[in-house]
Design an enzyme around this catalytic site. Structure first.
Site, PDB file in Angstrom:
ATOM      1  N   ASN A  33       0.804  -1.223   0.000  1.00 36.78           N
ATOM      2  CA  ASN A  33       0.000   0.000   0.000  1.00 36.78           C
ATOM      3  C   ASN A  33       0.839   1.276   0.000  1.00 36.78           C
ATOM      4  O   ASN A  33       0.401   2.318  -0.477  1.00 36.78           O
ATOM      5  CB  ASN A  33      -1.004   0.009   1.162  1.00 36.78           C
ATOM      6  CG  ASN A  33      -0.349  -0.263   2.508  1.00 36.78           C
ATOM      7  OD1 ASN A  33       0.840  -0.580   2.590  1.00 36.78           O
ATOM      8  ND2 ASN A  33      -1.117  -0.135   3.576  1.00 36.78           N
ATOM      9  N   GLU A 128       5.918  -4.331  11.819  1.00 31.59           N
ATOM     10  CA  GLU A 128       4.603  -3.704  11.954  1.00 31.59           C
ATOM     11  C   GLU A 128       3.641  -4.560  11.170  1.00 31.59           C
ATOM     12  O   GLU A 128       3.732  -4.671   9.948  1.00 31.59           O
ATOM     13  CB  GLU A 128       4.638  -2.273  11.434  1.00 31.59           C
ATOM     14  CG  GLU A 128       3.380  -1.479  11.797  1.00 31.59           C
ATOM     15  CD  GLU A 128       2.305  -1.568  10.723  1.00 31.59           C
ATOM     16  OE1 GLU A 128       1.382  -2.406  10.882  1.00 31.59           O
ATOM     17  OE2 GLU A 128       2.384  -0.823   9.745  1.00 31.59           O
ATOM     18  N   CYS A 162      -2.877   0.053   7.468  1.00 29.21           N
ATOM     19  CA  CYS A 162      -2.752  -0.522   8.804  1.00 29.21           C
ATOM     20  C   CYS A 162      -3.370   0.391   9.857  1.00 29.21           C
ATOM     21  O   CYS A 162      -3.845  -0.071  10.891  1.00 29.21           O
ATOM     22  CB  CYS A 162      -1.286  -0.782   9.131  1.00 29.21           C
ATOM     23  SG  CYS A 162      -0.529  -2.078   8.134  1.00 29.21           S
TER      24      CYS A 162
END
Length: 360
Positions: A33, A128, A162
């Site tokens: 992304n 992450e 996220c």
């Protein structure tokens, strides 16, 4: 430089030179992304710390990664300082992450990171791995502000972030008003192709679209309220707000990574905090209230990496720490934290034959 008598009990007969030195080779794996921004957020601190770097761009964002590394080469970077390796993670992932020449891994993505952490061995990891970012809306909140941030936070990038709003936890007394405001704003979203600069575009793969549809079907069967008609054409999913979601529904816990936002109605702040802390994902969250004292107390009680007050979850600016708890990650990002993580400490101790004190 440290000296041995910095606290009582030791004589001044040792001097310690402390250095931060590079780890060696950093393996950077950014997500689809943000294939450039989140690659650079790994590349810059790695180079500043004196490391070489191998970039493994995401399969769906490989072209951006290749062109970016080519730009570094055109800028005159020494040969071998930055390398780019493309391929499917299922085919080359283990080779890269378990390679004895890799001294550090910085990964942003999904639960693949958990598998990497189990295989990587004794090297520093920065991970992450996504979130189920909750948005807690209290009775005294500015509901127009909350609604605007829910739409912006939940549907920008078609929800493929996220730090997107993944779950709204709203007090029952203001839920009807908030839902109405969110639905009104959603009606203004444009749906179509990215070339047409639409707000909502196709999700990245067909498997992603099918996963999202599975969450929606589960909520429908279990009695959730759909604020719009669910509509999907291939990978394109129209934005959907799902009200009256209950804890027994998958949407209450799983990350859709698409343009679907569930709403859970709560009767107390404690209920919202409990739901937040019961999730295995803990990247970010947000609280909407006009009472800063309540906001701080709720933030302290939320077991998540970052809490935004009166704003949707967000990464950055890049010098802000960025981290997740539990299954959302390991370590902390942000330029300073990343530089520190991508170095190791080495000490050289000078032993003097006799104690030596300055000023006689």
């Amino acid at each position: 430089m440290l000296v041995s008598d910095s606290f009582p009990g030791n004589e001044r007969n040792k001097m310690c030179l402390v250095s931060k030195i590079p780890l060696g080779i950093v393996l950077a794996i950014p997500p689809f992304n943000y294939p450039v921004n989140l690659a650079v957020s790994k590349i810059a601190p790695a180079l500043i710390a004196g490391n070489a770097l191998v970039l493994k761009p995401p399969t769906q964002g490989a072209v951006a990664g290749i062109h970016m590394v080519h730009c570094f080469h055109l800028a005159g970077f020494p040969k071998g300082l930055i390398s780019c390796i493309t391929g499917k993670g299922s085919e080359i992932g283990d080779f890269l992450t378990m390679h004895p020449g890799v001294n550090c891994i910085s990964f942003t993505g999904g639960d693949t990171g958990i598998a990497i952490s189990k295989k990587a061995g004794m090297i520093p990891l920065q991970m992450e791995l996504g979130g189920k970012d909750v948005c807690i809306v209290l009775e005294d909140a500015d509901l127009d502000l909350a609604a605007a941030n829910i739409v912006k936070g939940g549907f920008s990038y078609s929800g493929q972030r996220c730090t997107a709003v993944k779950l709204v936890l709203v007090m029952e007394t203001v839920a009807d008003v908030l839902v109405e405001k969110v639905v009104t704003l959603m009606s203004k979203l444009t749906i179509g192709a990215p070339e047409d600069d639409c707000d909502i575009t196709a999700v990245v793969t067909e498997s992603s679209a099918k996963f999202i549809e599975g969450l929606v079907d589960d909520a429908r069967v279990k009695g959730a309220t759909f604020c719009q008609e669910y509509r999907r054409e291939g990978n394109l999913i129209w934005p959907l707000l799902v009200d009256n979601v209950r804890p027994d529904m998958r949407l209450a816990w799983e990350e859709p990574f698409g343009p679907v936002v569930p709403v859970v109605r709560i009767t107390s702040v404690e209920e919202g905090i409990h739901h937040c802390n019961a999730s295995n994902l803990a990247l970010q969250g947000c609280v909407f209230t006009r009472d800063i004292n309540k906001a701080i107390m709720i933030s302290d009680a939320m077991e998540t990496g970052t809490v935004q007050i009166n704003s949707a979850p967000s990464r950055g600016p890049d010098h802000f720490p960025f981290q997740g708890l539990r299954d959302s990650g390991i370590g902390s990002q942000g330029i300073t934290n990343s530089i520190n993580m991508m170095t190791k400490v080495k000490t050289t101790v000078i032993n003097l034959p006799l104690p030596s004190y300055t000023m006689g």
